[in-house]
Motif scaffolding. Structure first.
Motif, PDB file in Angstrom:
ATOM      1  N   ASN A 285       0.830  -1.213   0.000  1.00 23.22           N
ATOM      2  CA  ASN A 285       0.000   0.000   0.000  1.00 23.22           C
ATOM      3  C   ASN A 285       0.860   1.257   0.000  1.00 23.22           C
ATOM      4  OD1 ASN A 285      -2.248  -1.645   0.087  1.00 23.22           O
ATOM      5  ND2 ASN A 285      -2.448  -1.544   2.301  1.00 23.22           N
ATOM      6  N   SER A 286       1.967   1.211  -0.688  1.00 20.69           N
ATOM      7  CA  SER A 286       2.845   2.375  -0.763  1.00 20.69           C
ATOM      8  C   SER A 286       3.239   2.618  -2.214  1.00 20.69           C
ATOM      9  CB  SER A 286       4.105   2.157   0.082  1.00 20.69           C
ATOM     10  OG  SER A 286       3.778   1.973   1.428  1.00 20.69           O
ATOM     11  N   LEU A 287       3.396   3.914  -2.549  1.00 20.11           N
ATOM     12  CA  LEU A 287       3.885   4.313  -3.857  1.00 20.11           C
ATOM     13  C   LEU A 287       5.036   5.282  -3.662  1.00 20.11           C
ATOM     14  CD1 LEU A 287       0.574   4.895  -5.840  1.00 20.11           C
ATOM     15  CD2 LEU A 287       2.151   2.980  -6.078  1.00 20.11           C
ATOM     16  N   GLN A 288       6.005   5.194  -4.524  1.00 17.93           N
ATOM     17  CA  GLN A 288       7.175   6.062  -4.417  1.00 17.93           C
ATOM     18  C   GLN A 288       7.258   6.954  -5.659  1.00 17.93           C
ATOM     19  OE1 GLN A 288      11.412   4.653  -4.675  1.00 17.93           O
ATOM     20  NE2 GLN A 288      11.391   5.252  -2.512  1.00 17.93           N
ATOM     21  N   ALA A 289       7.272   8.250  -5.366  1.00 18.91           N
ATOM     22  CA  ALA A 289       7.451   9.236  -6.443  1.00 18.91           C
ATOM     23  C   ALA A 289       8.928   9.625  -6.510  1.00 18.91           C
ATOM     24  CB  ALA A 289       6.592  10.466  -6.183  1.00 18.91           C
ATOM     25  N   VAL A 303       4.545  17.514  -2.754  1.00 21.72           N
ATOM     26  CA  VAL A 303       4.166  16.398  -3.613  1.00 21.72           C
ATOM     27  C   VAL A 303       2.693  16.119  -3.383  1.00 21.72           C
ATOM     28  CG1 VAL A 303       4.699  14.050  -4.300  1.00 21.72           C
ATOM     29  CG2 VAL A 303       6.496  15.515  -3.374  1.00 21.72           C
ATOM     30  N   THR A 304       1.904  16.214  -4.424  1.00 25.70           N
ATOM     31  CA  THR A 304       0.453  16.016  -4.335  1.00 25.70           C
ATOM     32  C   THR A 304       0.107  14.706  -5.018  1.00 25.70           C
ATOM     33  OG1 THR A 304       0.061  18.387  -4.347  1.00 25.70           O
ATOM     34  CG2 THR A 304      -1.803  16.971  -4.879  1.00 25.70           C
ATOM     35  N   LEU A 305      -0.534  13.817  -4.260  1.00 24.33           N
ATOM     36  CA  LEU A 305      -0.982  12.532  -4.797  1.00 24.33           C
ATOM     37  C   LEU A 305      -2.440  12.680  -5.179  1.00 24.33           C
ATOM     38  CD1 LEU A 305      -0.030   9.571  -5.214  1.00 24.33           C
ATOM     39  CD2 LEU A 305      -1.175   9.065  -3.045  1.00 24.33           C
ATOM     40  N   ARG A 306      -2.738  12.301  -6.414  1.00 23.81           N
ATOM     41  CA  ARG A 306      -4.100  12.421  -6.919  1.00 23.81           C
ATOM     42  C   ARG A 306      -4.670  11.030  -7.114  1.00 23.81           C
ATOM     43  NH1 ARG A 306      -5.134  17.617  -8.472  1.00 23.81           N
ATOM     44  NH2 ARG A 306      -3.294  18.990  -8.558  1.00 23.81           N
ATOM     45  N   GLU A 307      -5.943  10.877  -6.733  1.00 21.94           N
ATOM     46  CA  GLU A 307      -6.563   9.557  -6.697  1.00 21.94           C
ATOM     47  C   GLU A 307      -7.588   9.432  -7.790  1.00 21.94           C
ATOM     48  OE1 GLU A 307      -7.665   7.615  -2.834  1.00 21.94           O
ATOM     49  OE2 GLU A 307      -9.672   7.911  -3.642  1.00 21.94           O
ATOM     50  N   GLY A 308      -7.619   8.243  -8.400  1.00 23.77           N
ATOM     51  CA  GLY A 308      -8.654   7.912  -9.372  1.00 23.77           C
ATOM     52  C   GLY A 308      -8.431   8.558 -10.724  1.00 23.77           C
ATOM     53  N   GLU A 309      -9.377   8.228 -11.623  1.00 23.54           N
ATOM     54  CA  GLU A 309      -9.281   8.769 -12.974  1.00 23.54           C
ATOM     55  C   GLU A 309      -9.537  10.269 -12.990  1.00 23.54           C
ATOM     56  OE1 GLU A 309     -11.964   6.561 -15.374  1.00 23.54           O
ATOM     57  OE2 GLU A 309     -10.796   4.679 -15.264  1.00 23.54           O
ATOM     58  N   ASP A 310     -10.296  10.753 -11.994  1.00 23.00           N
ATOM     59  CA  ASP A 310     -10.580  12.189 -11.934  1.00 23.00           C
ATOM     60  C   ASP A 310      -9.430  12.970 -11.329  1.00 23.00           C
ATOM     61  OD1 ASP A 310     -13.055  11.596 -12.991  1.00 23.00           O
ATOM     62  OD2 ASP A 310     -14.000  11.423 -11.016  1.00 23.00           O
ATOM     63  N   ARG A 315      -3.575  13.520  -1.220  1.00 30.28           N
ATOM     64  CA  ARG A 315      -2.486  13.551  -0.254  1.00 30.28           C
ATOM     65  C   ARG A 315      -1.476  14.614  -0.671  1.00 30.28           C
ATOM     66  NH1 ARG A 315      -0.740   9.039   2.643  1.00 30.28           N
ATOM     67  NH2 ARG A 315      -2.803   8.213   2.181  1.00 30.28           N
ATOM     68  N   ASN A 316      -1.064  15.440   0.256  1.00 28.36           N
ATOM     69  CA  ASN A 316       0.013  16.404   0.034  1.00 28.36           C
ATOM     70  C   ASN A 316       1.144  16.088   1.004  1.00 28.36           C
ATOM     71  OD1 ASN A 316      -1.121  17.961  -2.024  1.00 28.36           O
ATOM     72  ND2 ASN A 316      -2.344  19.143  -0.569  1.00 28.36           N
ATOM     73  N   ILE A 317       2.342  16.032   0.489  1.00 28.15           N
ATOM     74  CA  ILE A 317       3.498  15.746   1.335  1.00 28.15           C
ATOM     75  C   ILE A 317       4.580  16.762   1.002  1.00 28.15           C
ATOM     76  CG2 ILE A 317       5.337  14.107   1.871  1.00 28.15           C
ATOM     77  CD1 ILE A 317       3.434  11.863   1.345  1.00 28.15           C
ATOM     78  N   SER A 338      -1.866   9.309  -9.426  1.00 29.40           N
ATOM     79  CA  SER A 338      -0.827  10.054 -10.138  1.00 29.40           C
ATOM     80  C   SER A 338      -0.260  11.079  -9.172  1.00 29.40           C
ATOM     81  CB  SER A 338      -1.391  10.745 -11.392  1.00 29.40           C
ATOM     82  OG  SER A 338      -2.374  11.712 -11.014  1.00 29.40           O
ATOM     83  N   VAL A 339       0.872  11.640  -9.505  1.00 28.98           N
ATOM     84  CA  VAL A 339       1.537  12.535  -8.577  1.00 28.98           C
ATOM     85  C   VAL A 339       1.959  13.813  -9.295  1.00 28.98           C
ATOM     86  CG1 VAL A 339       3.876  11.648  -8.927  1.00 28.98           C
ATOM     87  CG2 VAL A 339       3.254  12.657  -6.734  1.00 28.98           C
ATOM     88  N   GLN A 340       1.825  14.942  -8.613  1.00 33.25           N
ATOM     89  CA  GLN A 340       2.321  16.239  -9.076  1.00 33.25           C
ATOM     90  C   GLN A 340       3.382  16.691  -8.099  1.00 33.25           C
ATOM     91  OE1 GLN A 340      -0.463  19.466  -8.872  1.00 33.25           O
ATOM     92  NE2 GLN A 340       0.761  20.825 -10.144  1.00 33.25           N
TER      93      GLN A 340
END
Length: 997
Positions: A285-289, A303-310, A315-317, A338-340
């Motif tokens: 349950n972890s992702l690395q950007a 770092v902003t984690l975006r969830e789903g197709e939308d 999550r902001n880190i 996805s991540v920004q």
């Protein structure tokens, strides 16, 4: 007279004057000089000078003072000429001249200390150093010592000259100083590019120099320093790091004055991160950007984690500017992300995006385990985690207590029925499809229960109290308490002990004072509710208490010493442990003895004297004494529970402290045992005695030093039963022989009992002497089992019985017969029933013809005959009938009989000679005991021969017959009295000629 032309000068010395004159014409013999204070005429100094001298120094004068000097020249002929002049010493310059700005940019303050001597005043002159312009002139009275110059230029250097005035003379001192610089204003620092910053400011005219320092705030090492003369208002800093915060400090300098001015911070523009990727991490349950770090510096990455197709932000880190990756933990299982990555440097940002990636489930976070003040429950809670549900586990010291499974949406669970004061560990895992996260663990304590049954007791001590309690029914890590004086609430003592303590002694307390103890149990960080207990320390007790016998049968006298201190009264308590009633009396403080009458005989009494003083009481130690006892009655001696014991009992009639039981052998009267028993005990078991012996018992009652004897009682110990008892049948008689071994101890004799099994008749009894070891019991039933019991007898008592069962030999069957019913294969056996009993008959048939052949039949006890079949024809048999009872047997005599033989077969006749016939035959089966060959004249029937042959014969030659004669021949098989014959067969002997031929 002659003019001397006197002149005076100081040669720049303020405390001296040099007097000069011209020598008069004709010379002078000498000179007289006098120095006086101007105006007062008081001569201060005088001196003389020789001829040819034209000058003289006056020293030690006061600076700035006017003097009158008279010079007298002694001439020839007693003539003299003189001249008087006035002179003034030069003033002293000021001392410790200072010129300071005091931090002011528009003023300077001059200060000095007065020089020695007199002055008329001061003159001050202030010049601007750069322009050499006189800025200010001032004249001051002689008493002035400070002056303030204001309205000056900031950050400028000035020169001050202070002149001390005295008449036409003056003494000057100079000093230089700067006014404080003014602080520049409106300092700004702004970025021009990613590598340059522009600094600007205003109001810099009030400083000789401006110093600029640009510092890299990240490294604190890279700095640029710039110094600019008055008038510069901006500067551009080049070759800086992108995305870096810089600090600009500005200070103004004028002479030795430095004023720190404003400062400013600014960031250079930053560069965007490159190569932004999002991929799965090692943890579930972890992702690395990850991204490429751009050139330059930065504050952090957002770092902003975006969830789903939308691409909903979830999550902001924020991570440090040196990081090139960040791992997102606790993401939703099976979700697209996805991540920004936004790089931030001060107020500036630059961003980049990644492609999509997926996650696996992860354990919940925010796990807590709360006792909520409860000793029996814990509340487990956690934050919602993506997944299907949760697995919960509660354990105690690594041993599972309870496992649970919950659906998603539940974020708390209460565990009930737990142990108080105990450390539990809680684990929770997230379940999602086939995945189960690693557990989250947390530990916490349940609240401890307070100590139970807390008591505070002085235990009779005047300076200590003992606290005791019963440990809580379950865990704790210790106990803590506070002891206070109840009345004043002053804290006296703190108590901290481990959890294995259940009492503690508090010492060095004040006698007769009330204290309160508050205690609580401790488990981990928690404390139980407080329990409290209160008690007093004891006052001091009286001493010297005694109790003596007054030699009157029922009286005791008490004596005591007066206790220290004040006494309101004495309280006397007399009691006996053997009586419920007690005597209580109180006497005045001056009484020190008292007599108690009418007491019970043979009783130990205890006296306690209590001092009463106000609300407190303190008792002495107990004093004790006995009244005289009475003798015991109804002494009884009975056998004990064991043969080595006697049970002695009696009735107490007069009390006593204890009793002395004396045991002696009745015949010798010598005492072999003394046993002391306490009062109240009315029976005693004497052990280790000789079984079967006669004893004598006497009991002495004791009450302190007093004794009295009871009447004597006689008793017996029970004898031991005989050992190794055995009973065996007498082989020919209807009797049992009983044997035994003598047991230790004594006895008067033996008693035997013989009981027939299955019989309701009373048993037979027999007696044997005390030294006997065997006896024969006659007149018993044959083949019958008997229960034989034997007792050792001593006096009226018997030992425990020894029993054994044995059987008599059964009677043998009589009138046995073995008859042949006319058969060659059967025999019939019968007999008469013998007296007595048996278990069965064993009938044995022996073949006397074939020694190895035996047949056995077992018949019931009521059988009287049996038949034997399938026997061998022509054989002799012997039969015997045995009556069997257990292992005992009785056999009849042997009876014999034969089976009928079978007739010979295949009889043939032949005539080998004129006077002989050859007879031959064959047998069936075994044959017979023997054979008989009979021959007779066939015509007349007259016997012609007879031959008896053995059982092995199969042929025979009949000789001495008449030639040419027909004979009739028969062969009989014989077996005992029985025989069986062949039919007669005829044959002719040969003729004589035939024989000759």
């Amino acid at each position: 007279g002659t003019l001397l032309n006197v002149s005076v000068s100081d040669h720049d010395r303020s405390d001296s004057l040099l007097l000069s004159w011209d020598e008069p014409e004709g010379g002078a013999k000498g000179y007289l000089l006098a120095l006086s204070s101007l105006g007062s005429g008081t001569q201060l100094q005088n001196g003389s000078a020789g001829p040819n001298t034209t000058s003289f120094w006056f020293h030690g004068l006061t600076p700035g003072t006017q003097y009158e000097i008279e010079v007298t020249a002694t001439l020839a002929c007693m003539d003299a000429t003189s001249q008087t002049i006035t002179a003034q010493t030069s003033p002293s310059a000021v001392r410790n001249l200072s010129l300071s700005s005091g931090g002011s940019s528009a003023s300077l303050r001059a200060a000095w200390a007065h020089g020695h001597g007199r002055r008329d005043g001061y003159r001050l002159g202030l010049w601007h150093s750069d322009s050499h312009t006189l800025v200010r002139n001032a004249s001051l009275p002689p008493s002035a010592s400070t002056f303030l110059f204001d309205g000056l230029l900031a950050g400028s250097e000035y020169a001050l000259k202070v002149s001390t005035l005295a008449g036409s003379s003056q003494a000057s001192t100079s000093i230089h100083q700067w006014t404080a610089p003014s602080i520049p204003t409106q300092l700004r620092l702004s970025p021009r590019s990613s590598t340059s910053l522009v600094a600007s400011w205003a109001g810099a005219a009030g400083a000789a120099w401006l110093h600029l320092e640009l510092r890299n705030l990240l490294t604190q090492k890279d700095s640029t320093t710039l110094s600019a003369r008055r008038g510069l208002t901006s500067y551009t800093f080049q070759h800086l790091q992108p995305g870096t915060q810089y600090w600009l400090g500005l200070s103004a300098t004028a002479g030795s004055h430095t004023v720190v001015g404003p400062n400013a911070t600014a960031w250079t523009y930053l560069l965007s991160p490159g190569n932004v990727t999002l991929s799965s991490a090692e943890e579930q349950n972890s992702l690395q950007a990850r991204w490429s770090i751009p050139e330059g510096q930065r504050d952090f990455y957002l770092v902003t984690l975006r969830e789903g197709e939308d691409s909903v932000p979830t999550r902001n880190i924020s991570v440090g500017g040196d990081n090139d990756h960040v791992t997102f933990h606790g993401l939703s299982p099976g979700q697209q992300y996805s991540v920004q990555v936004v790089v931030v440097a001060g107020p500036y940002r630059a961003s980049a995006h990644s492609t999509a990636a997926w996650t696996e489930p992860q354990a919940p976070s925010g796990v807590s385990l709360s006792s909520q003040g409860s000793p029996h429950s814990l509340l487990a809670s956690w934050e919602e985690a993506m997944g299907e549900g949760y697995l919960l586990a509660l354990s105690l010291a690594e041993h599972p207590v309870k496992n649970s499974s919950l659906l998603r949406g539940v974020t708390s669970f209460t565990y009930e029925g737990l142990y108080p004061g105990t450390l539990y560990t809680f684990e929770v895992s997230t379940v999602a499809g086939p995945y189960t996260s690693s557990p989250r663990c947390i530990s916490n304590w349940t609240y401890p229960l307070p100590p139970e049954q807390l008591t505070l007791s002085n235990g009779g001590h005047s300076t200590s109290l003992q606290a005791s309690w019963r440990a809580a029914s379950s865990g704790s890590t210790g106990y803590t308490g506070t002891l206070r004086e109840t009345k004043s609430q002053v804290q006296v003592r703190n108590v901290t002990v481990g959890n294995d303590w259940t009492n503690v002694t508090l010492e060095n307390l004040v006698p007769g004072r009330q204290y309160t103890l508050e205690m609580a149990a401790v488990a981990g960080p928690y404390r139980s509710p407080v329990r409290s207990a209160t008690d007093w320390t004891y006052p001091l007790a009286p001493a010297g208490v005694t109790l003596t016998n007054t030699r009157r049968p029922m009286g005791l006298s008490a004596f005591w010493d007066k206790a220290a201190g004040d006494v309101d009264q004495f309280h006397l308590q007399l009691y006996s442990k053997s009586h419920a009633a007690q005597r209580n009396t109180s006497v005045g403080p001056n009484t020190h003895n008292f007599t108690f009458l009418g007491l019970s005989p043979g009783t130990q009494y205890f006296l306690k004297v209590t001092v009463l003083a106000g609300p407190y009481r303190s008792s002495s130690h107990f004093a004790t004494e006995w009244t005289y006892p009475l003798s015991l009655a109804n002494v009884s001696v009975q056998p004990g529970r064991k043969p080595q014991e006697l049970h002695v009992s009696w009735v107490e009639s007069g009390g006593g402290r204890d009793h002395l039981v004396q045991l002696s052998v009745a015949e010798s009267l010598s005492i072999i045992r003394n046993v002391s028993v306490p009062r109240g005990v009315t029976q005693l078991d004497l052990e280790g005695l000789v079984p079967g012996s006669r004893y004598r018992v006497e009991i002495i009652s004791q009450a302190g030093p007093h004794r009295i004897s009871s009447q004597t009682a006689i008793g017996y110990t029970v004898p031991l039963p005989p050992r190794s008892l055995s009973a065996s049948p007498v082989s020919t008689a209807r009797a049992l022989a009983v044997h035994w071994e003598t047991a230790p101890g004594h006895r008067d004799g033996y008693l035997l009992s013989v009981l027939q099994e299955g019989s309701s008749a009373p048993p037979r009894t027999l007696e044997a002497g005390k030294d006997s070891t065997n006896i024969t019991v006659p007149q018993l039933e044959p083949g019958t089992c008997y229960l034989v019991g034997i007792w050792a007898v001593a006096g009226p008592y018997r030992s425990f019985p020894e029993n054994i069962t044995s059987c008599t030999v059964p009677a043998a069957p009589t009138n046995l017969s073995l008859t042949n019913p006319g058969s060659s294969s059967e025999l019939y056996t019968s007999w008469n029933k013998p007296p007595g009993r048996r278990d069965h008959y064993r009938v044995t048939l022996h073949s006397l013809s074939a020694q190895s052949r035996i047949q056995v039949q077992t018949l019931s006890a009521d059988a009287l005959n049996c038949t034997w079949t399938h026997l061998e024809a022509g054989s002799k048999f012997a039969v015997q009938v045995t009556a069997v009872k257990g292992s005992l047997e009785a056999s009849s005599i042997n009876v014999t009989q034969w089976t009928y033989p079978l007739a010979p077969v295949n009889l043939t006749l032949g005539s080998p000679a004129a006077s002989a016939l050859v007879v031959s035959w064959a047998v069936v089966g075994r044959g017979a005991e023997g054979f008989v060959v009979d021959v007779s004249d066939a015509a007349s029937g007259a016997p012609a021969g007879h031959a008896v042959l053995g059982g092995d014969a199969r042929s025979h030659i009949l000789r001495s017959l008449s030639p040419g004669t027909r004979y009739s021949v028969a062969v009989r098989a014989t077996a005992g009295p029985f025989h069986a014959s062949t039919p007669n067969l005829t044959h002719c002997t040969r003729e004589c000629d035939a024989l000759l031929a």
